[in-house]
Design an enzyme around this catalytic site. Structure first.
Site, mmCIF file in Angstrom:
data_model
loop_
_atom_site.group_PDB
_atom_site.id
_atom_site.type_symbol
_atom_site.label_atom_id
_atom_site.label_comp_id
_atom_site.label_asym_id
_atom_site.label_seq_id
_atom_site.Cartn_x
_atom_site.Cartn_y
_atom_site.Cartn_z
ATOM 1 N N ARG A 45 68.421 32.626 -10.203
ATOM 2 C CA ARG A 45 69.875 32.774 -10.122
ATOM 3 C C ARG A 45 70.314 34.217 -10.493
ATOM 4 O O ARG A 45 70.808 35.078 -9.888
ATOM 5 C CB ARG A 45 70.515 31.898 -11.175
ATOM 6 C CG ARG A 45 72.132 31.606 -10.727
ATOM 7 C CD ARG A 45 72.422 30.660 -11.842
ATOM 8 N NE ARG A 45 71.822 29.258 -11.568
ATOM 9 C CZ ARG A 45 72.526 28.335 -12.095
ATOM 10 N NH1 ARG A 45 73.321 28.300 -12.883
ATOM 11 N NH2 ARG A 45 71.717 26.993 -11.993
ATOM 12 N N HIS A 237 50.980 9.944 -9.853
ATOM 13 C CA HIS A 237 49.489 10.252 -10.083
ATOM 14 C C HIS A 237 48.653 8.978 -10.113
ATOM 15 O O HIS A 237 47.572 8.908 -9.447
ATOM 16 C CB HIS A 237 49.287 11.058 -11.531
ATOM 17 C CG HIS A 237 50.249 12.476 -11.557
ATOM 18 N ND1 HIS A 237 50.314 13.287 -10.342
ATOM 19 C CD2 HIS A 237 50.639 13.027 -12.741
ATOM 20 C CE1 HIS A 237 51.075 14.183 -10.682
ATOM 21 N NE2 HIS A 237 51.362 14.069 -12.097
HETATM 22 C C1 BG6 Z 1 52.734 16.497 -14.547
HETATM 23 C C2 BG6 Z 1 53.646 15.528 -15.719
HETATM 24 O O1 BG6 Z 1 53.085 15.768 -13.300
HETATM 25 O O2 BG6 Z 1 51.503 15.954 -15.041
HETATM 26 C C3 BG6 Z 1 53.507 16.043 -17.142
HETATM 27 O O3 BG6 Z 1 55.203 16.064 -15.251
HETATM 28 C C4 BG6 Z 1 51.888 15.965 -17.412
HETATM 29 O O4 BG6 Z 1 54.465 15.154 -17.729
HETATM 30 C C5 BG6 Z 1 50.996 16.560 -16.088
HETATM 31 O O5 BG6 Z 1 51.760 16.556 -18.464
HETATM 32 C C6 BG6 Z 1 49.765 16.220 -16.484
HETATM 33 O O6 BG6 Z 1 48.778 16.854 -15.665
HETATM 34 P P1 BG6 Z 1 47.392 17.485 -16.076
HETATM 35 O O7 BG6 Z 1 46.887 18.209 -14.919
HETATM 36 O O8 BG6 Z 1 47.525 18.510 -17.274
HETATM 37 O O9 BG6 Z 1 46.840 16.373 -16.555
#
Ligand code: BG6
Length: 495
Positions: A45, A237
């Site tokens: 922004r 995930h």
């Molecule tokens: C993200 C989430 O998608 O994945 C977070 O929004 C989470 O809350 C993160 O901490 C975890 O990713 P990684 O790769 O650190 O296990």
């Protein structure tokens, strides 16, 4: 090396850009992947002093990457690619035209628009890109998760973006799909003849998919309290990992074939409705506790207000198809848990008949641990005879494939891989609209039932493995969670 491209990052000075996107692009620079003419536009922004911003980015990258990874000449060539643009997405003014003119200098180039923005702004942003003639035939858009709040809002957002970009130009990013071990799961399943015949309910007792985190809110209060663990982690995930474990072999390792197989898994997920949430799910919220010996505040203290948002979820799921009939999939994720660990554990059935007498000891079932992080690797636990013993005594020994030990200099950066895939127009590691839709269709009723049936949000101490009810979910099936820990080294005991 990539072809020529321009990448435009909306939210270019935001948390995601600084923590993940710029380091990923910089790693690609260091590896020589970026075309010398490629440009990076960082939009925010307000942009004040550009030199100061570059110095800030340099500092971020130096802190994130090891120092010897950041030679000065590489930094200079990276810095030369960066152009800052100040732009308020909600306002139509001449600055949009300015961006459009910059991009029009190279109309033939691949163009990536990375929307590191709240999803509520996706529609407006795409509309503005269209109104200023920035969407060319070579353009693609990258969307971050979670896409929406529920099935309806996700559909709405997808339709808004879909008015301006065709589905094959929309890259819904799920960074778990870019993790090295997730790729290796595909290699394990489809490049080895020995696993596939065993990969079904005749030989597998149950599967666990668990992502435990040590971190708490990390300052993302507003976002997280709206989302909770179900929307933040399970809808995307965890369900993506479930799909890759459970899907049938695709005809080819290409986007369309993989998507077809993933969709079948999501369609076969047994719905969990109404009071079933009480026997099949656990939700929790962390309270004050000890993490590695240090006291940490509870969720509500971090948030500074009252809330029913879950920071922990455990689910017993079933996939109703021929391959997985009768095999529970236990899913778990939570913040402020004892250990940071993401893993998929395949638990095989016991041997059909035990030929050993009692003195040989307990016969554990085989277990395949696929560790996504930390210490990425795979471990197969098998039974073997204890060495140097006259009598037959059995012990469980690990067959290890530790990527860190086996492949030197591995540095897996999921965002780096995924960004290169976007630039190369490879959709195979991205979620299709239909996948997101079916994932919401499965999680929405669970969240609705939690609220309707008054299913409690159970407190758990920070630094624990979640509410007791999570362990009980498996204990009642005479099973238990595989709780992280170092992957055991394969060492023969010699006496
Ligand atoms: C993200 C989430 O998608 O994945 C977070 O929004 C989470 O809350 C993160 O901490 C975890 O990713 P990684 O790769 O650190 O296990």
């Amino acid at each position: 090396m990539t072809q020529e491209f321009d990448i435009v990052i909306f939210g270019g000075l935001g948390d995601l850009s600084l923590r993940k996107l710029l380091p990923a692009l910089y790693r690609s620079e260091l590896a020589g992947h970026l075309h010398p003419e490629a440009r990076i536009f960082l939009l925010a922004r307000t942009i004040n002093d550009q030199q100061k911003l570059l110095a800030k980015i340099n500092k971020w990258l130096t802190n994130q990457l090891k120092e010897n990874e950041c030679p000065e000449e590489k930094w200079q060539s990276f810095a030369n690619r960066i152009q800052f643009c100040s732009l308020d997405i909600t306002k139509i003014d001449e600055r949009w035209q300015g961006l459009s003119e910059c991009l029009a200098q190279h109309p033939e180039r691949d163009r990536v628009f990375y929307l590191s923005l709240p999803p509520s702004l996706y529609g407006t942003t795409c509309e503005n890109l269209n109104n200023h003639n920035m969407i060319s035939a070579q353009s693609r858009v990258v969307l971050e998760k979670p896409l929406g709040y529920d099935q309806e809002s996700a559909n709405d957002i997808n339709s808004q973006v879909g008015r301006f970009f065709p589905e094959d130009a929309i890259f819904r990013i799920d960074h778990y799909l870019g993790k090295e071990t997730v790729q290796n799961l595909m290699a394990l399943r489809f490049a080895n003849a020995m696993f596939e015949p065993l990969w079904n309910g005749r030989h597998i007792d149950h599967v666990q998919i668990s992502i435990s985190e040590e971190v708490g809110l990390e300052g993302r209060t507003a976002f997280y309290d709206q989302a909770g663990a179900m929307r933040d982690m399970v809808q995307n995930h965890i369900l993506q990992l479930l799909c890759l474990v459970a899907m049938e072999p695709p005809n080819q390792l290409q986007a369309n074939s993989i998507r077809t197989e993933k969709l079948k898994v999501l369609q076969a997920l047994r719905p969990i409705n109404g009071f079933e949430v009480q026997s099949h799910t656990v939700r929790g919220q962390y309270v004050e506790g000890l993490m590695r010996g240090k006291s940490v505040p509870g969720y509500l203290d971090e948030l500074g207000s009252d809330s029913n948002t879950e920071t922990f979820v455990a689910i017993k799921a079933h996939i109703d198809n021929w391959r997985w009939a009768g095999v529970p999939f236990y899913l778990r994720t939570g913040k402020r848990l004892k250990e940071r660990c993401a893993e998929i554990v395949i638990n095989f059935k016991p041997v059909a008949h035990n030929v050993f007498d009692g003195s040989a000891g307990h016969l554990s079932s085989n277990q395949l641990v696929i560790r996504l992080q930390p210490d990425e690797g795979m471990q197969m636990k098998v039974m073997a005879k204890e060495l140097n013993k006259f009598e037959m005594r059995l012990q469980e020994v690990p067959l290890n494939l530790s990527f860190a030990d086996t492949f030197e200099n591995i540095r897996s950066d999921a965002y780096q891989r995924l960004l290169l895939n976007v630039i190369e127009n490879d959709l195979s590691l991205f979620a299709h609209r239909d996948e997101a839709d079916l994932a919401w269709a499965w999680v929405d009723p669970i969240m609705n039932a939690w609220n309707k049936c008054g299913s409690p949000v159970l407190p758990y101490e920070a630094g624990s493995w979640g509410p007791d009810a999570s362990a009980a979910l498996l204990h009642s099936d005479k099973r238990s969670w595989h709780n992280g820990g170092k992957l055991q080294k394969a060492k023969a005991k010699r006496k």
